[in-house]
Write a protein that holds these residues in place. Structure first.
Motif, PDB file in Angstrom:
ATOM      1  N   ALA A  46      27.406 -39.853 -43.714  1.00  9.75           N
ATOM      2  CA  ALA A  46      27.176 -39.327 -42.364  1.00  9.75           C
ATOM      3  C   ALA A  46      26.406 -38.009 -42.401  1.00  9.75           C
ATOM      4  O   ALA A  46      25.544 -37.757 -41.542  1.00  9.75           O
ATOM      5  CB  ALA A  46      28.514 -39.147 -41.636  1.00  9.75           C
ATOM      6  N   GLU A  47      26.702 -37.167 -43.397  1.00 11.23           N
ATOM      7  CA  GLU A  47      26.063 -35.847 -43.455  1.00 11.23           C
ATOM      8  C   GLU A  47      24.588 -35.913 -43.822  1.00 11.23           C
ATOM      9  O   GLU A  47      23.849 -34.933 -43.667  1.00 11.23           O
ATOM     10  CB  GLU A  47      26.805 -34.941 -44.454  1.00 11.23           C
ATOM     11  CG  GLU A  47      26.704 -35.361 -45.907  1.00 11.23           C
ATOM     12  CD  GLU A  47      27.818 -36.315 -46.343  1.00 11.23           C
ATOM     13  OE1 GLU A  47      28.084 -36.384 -47.556  1.00 11.23           O
ATOM     14  OE2 GLU A  47      28.413 -36.967 -45.461  1.00 11.23           O
ATOM     15  N   ASN A  48      24.133 -37.077 -44.311  1.00  9.95           N
ATOM     16  CA  ASN A  48      22.724 -37.227 -44.700  1.00  9.95           C
ATOM     17  C   ASN A  48      21.820 -37.646 -43.537  1.00  9.95           C
ATOM     18  O   ASN A  48      20.604 -37.461 -43.602  1.00  9.95           O
ATOM     19  CB  ASN A  48      22.575 -38.285 -45.797  1.00  9.95           C
ATOM     20  CG  ASN A  48      23.175 -37.850 -47.119  1.00  9.95           C
ATOM     21  OD1 ASN A  48      23.741 -36.769 -47.221  1.00  9.95           O
ATOM     22  ND2 ASN A  48      23.063 -38.689 -48.125  1.00  9.95           N
ATOM     23  N   ILE A  49      22.399 -38.231 -42.515  1.00 10.59           N
ATOM     24  CA  ILE A  49      21.589 -38.869 -41.477  1.00 10.59           C
ATOM     25  C   ILE A  49      20.659 -37.881 -40.775  1.00 10.59           C
ATOM     26  O   ILE A  49      19.483 -38.164 -40.547  1.00 10.59           O
ATOM     27  CB  ILE A  49      22.490 -39.616 -40.473  1.00 10.59           C
ATOM     28  CG1 ILE A  49      23.150 -40.809 -41.176  1.00 10.59           C
ATOM     29  CG2 ILE A  49      21.681 -40.089 -39.266  1.00 10.59           C
ATOM     30  CD1 ILE A  49      24.110 -41.615 -40.318  1.00 10.59           C
ATOM     31  N   ASP A  50      21.165 -36.697 -40.440  1.00 10.34           N
ATOM     32  CA  ASP A  50      20.312 -35.675 -39.797  1.00 10.34           C
ATOM     33  C   ASP A  50      19.115 -35.325 -40.686  1.00 10.34           C
ATOM     34  O   ASP A  50      18.002 -35.115 -40.190  1.00 10.34           O
ATOM     35  CB  ASP A  50      21.113 -34.417 -39.495  1.00 10.34           C
ATOM     36  CG  ASP A  50      21.964 -34.550 -38.234  1.00 10.34           C
ATOM     37  OD1 ASP A  50      21.752 -35.524 -37.486  1.00 10.34           O
ATOM     38  OD2 ASP A  50      22.830 -33.686 -38.012  1.00 10.34           O
TER      39      ASP A  50
END
Length: 227
Positions: A46-50
Motif C-alpha cells: 500500500a505504501e508504494n502506490i503513491d
C-alpha cells in the motif's frame, strides 16, 4: 529411556542442521516464494502506490506497469542487498552505467561498475555522463537503491522508449525488452500487468490477517538471515 531421549535430541539436531543447509543453498528461491505467497496474484504494498502514481503521472506511464516491473524485478523486496548476479542494483534493477551514464568510461561492457570511486548518486556526474538516474525525492541524491528515485527513473526510461498510458501492446513489449533483454521477462511483466489491470489489492503491513502476519514474520526472519 535416556537412550531414547538422546536419540530424539540427535534426530532433531540432524533435522535442524539439514534444514539449515537446504535453506542456505536455496535461500533466494525460498525468500522469493515467500514474497509471492505473501502478495498473492494481485497484491501491491500500500505504501508504494503513491510513489508509482507520482512517477507515472510525471512521465505519462501507467503506474500499474511500474508496479508490475517492480514485482517481477525484486518482488517488492526491501532487502539491502538488491544486486543481481550481473550487477543490476536497486528495486528496479538498473545497471550502474545505465544509471550514471554510458559516457562514463569505467566499468564493464555489461554496465557494471567496479568500486572505482565514482558516486552513482551524484546528479552532476549523471548529467555529465548522460545517465538516467533521477533525484525524485529531492534530497540531492539520485539513489538507485531508493524506491522513489528508482521508480521515477524506470518511468523515465519507459517514456524514452515511447511508452505512454495509451501505448499498444507492441510498444510495451519493445520497451520492456529493452529494459531487460529477455522474452520471458517481457511475458512475466505483461502477465502481472494484466493481473493488476483486473484487480489491485493494497497490502497494508499494519492491517494483515493471521496468514499474512505469519508470512511477514517468516520474511523478516529470512531477511535477517540473508543480510
Amino acid at each position: 529411556m535416556r537412550k531414547v531421549f538422546r536419540l530424539s535430541i540427535l534426530f532433531v539436531l540432524i533435522v535442524l542442521i539439514g534444514s539449515s543447509i537446504i535453506y542456505w543453498q536455496n535461500r533466494e528461491r525460498v525468500q522469493n516464494e515467500l514474497y509471492r505467497t505473501y502478495y498473492g496474484q494481485y497484491g501491491v504494498p500500500a505504501e508504494n502506490i503513491d510513489i508509482y502514481e507520482q512517477a507515472g503521472d510525471r512521465y505519462e506511464v501507467d503506474w500499474k506497469l511500474l508496479a508490475a516491473i517492480h514485482r517481477v524485478e525484486t518482488i517488492f523486496s526491501k532487502s539491502s542487498a538488491m544486486q543481481s548476479s550481473v550487477g543490476a542494483i536497486g528495486p528496479f534493477q538498473f545497471m550502474p552505467k545505465t544509471w550514471v551514464g554510458w559516457g562514463y568510461e569505467g566499468g564493464t561492457s555489461l554496465g557494471d561498475i567496479e568500486h572505482d570511486g565514482i558516486d552513482l548518486t551524484d546528479p552532476d556526474a549523471i548529467k555529465q555522463y548522460g545517465g538516467l538516474g533521477v533525484d525524485a525525492s529531492g534530497d540531492g541524491k539520485a539513489d538507485p537503491t531508493d524506491l522513489t528515485d528508482s521508480a521515477h527513473t524506470a518511468a523515465k526510461y519507459l517514456n524514452q522508449h515511447a511508452v505512454t498510458t495509451r501505448s499498444d501492446r507492441g510498444t510495451l513489449e519493445s520497451a520492456l525488452f529493452e529494459y531487460n533483454r529477455s522474452e520471458q521477462y517481457v511475458s512475466d511483466v505483461l502477465s502481472q500487468y494484466d493481473a493488476y489491470q483486473q484487480q489491485i489489492e493494497p497490502i497494508d503491513a499494519n492491517d494483515l490477517d493471521f496468514k499474512k502476519e505469519t508470512l511477514a514474520l517468516l520474511l523478516r526472519i529470512s531477511l535477517r538471515l540473508t543480510n
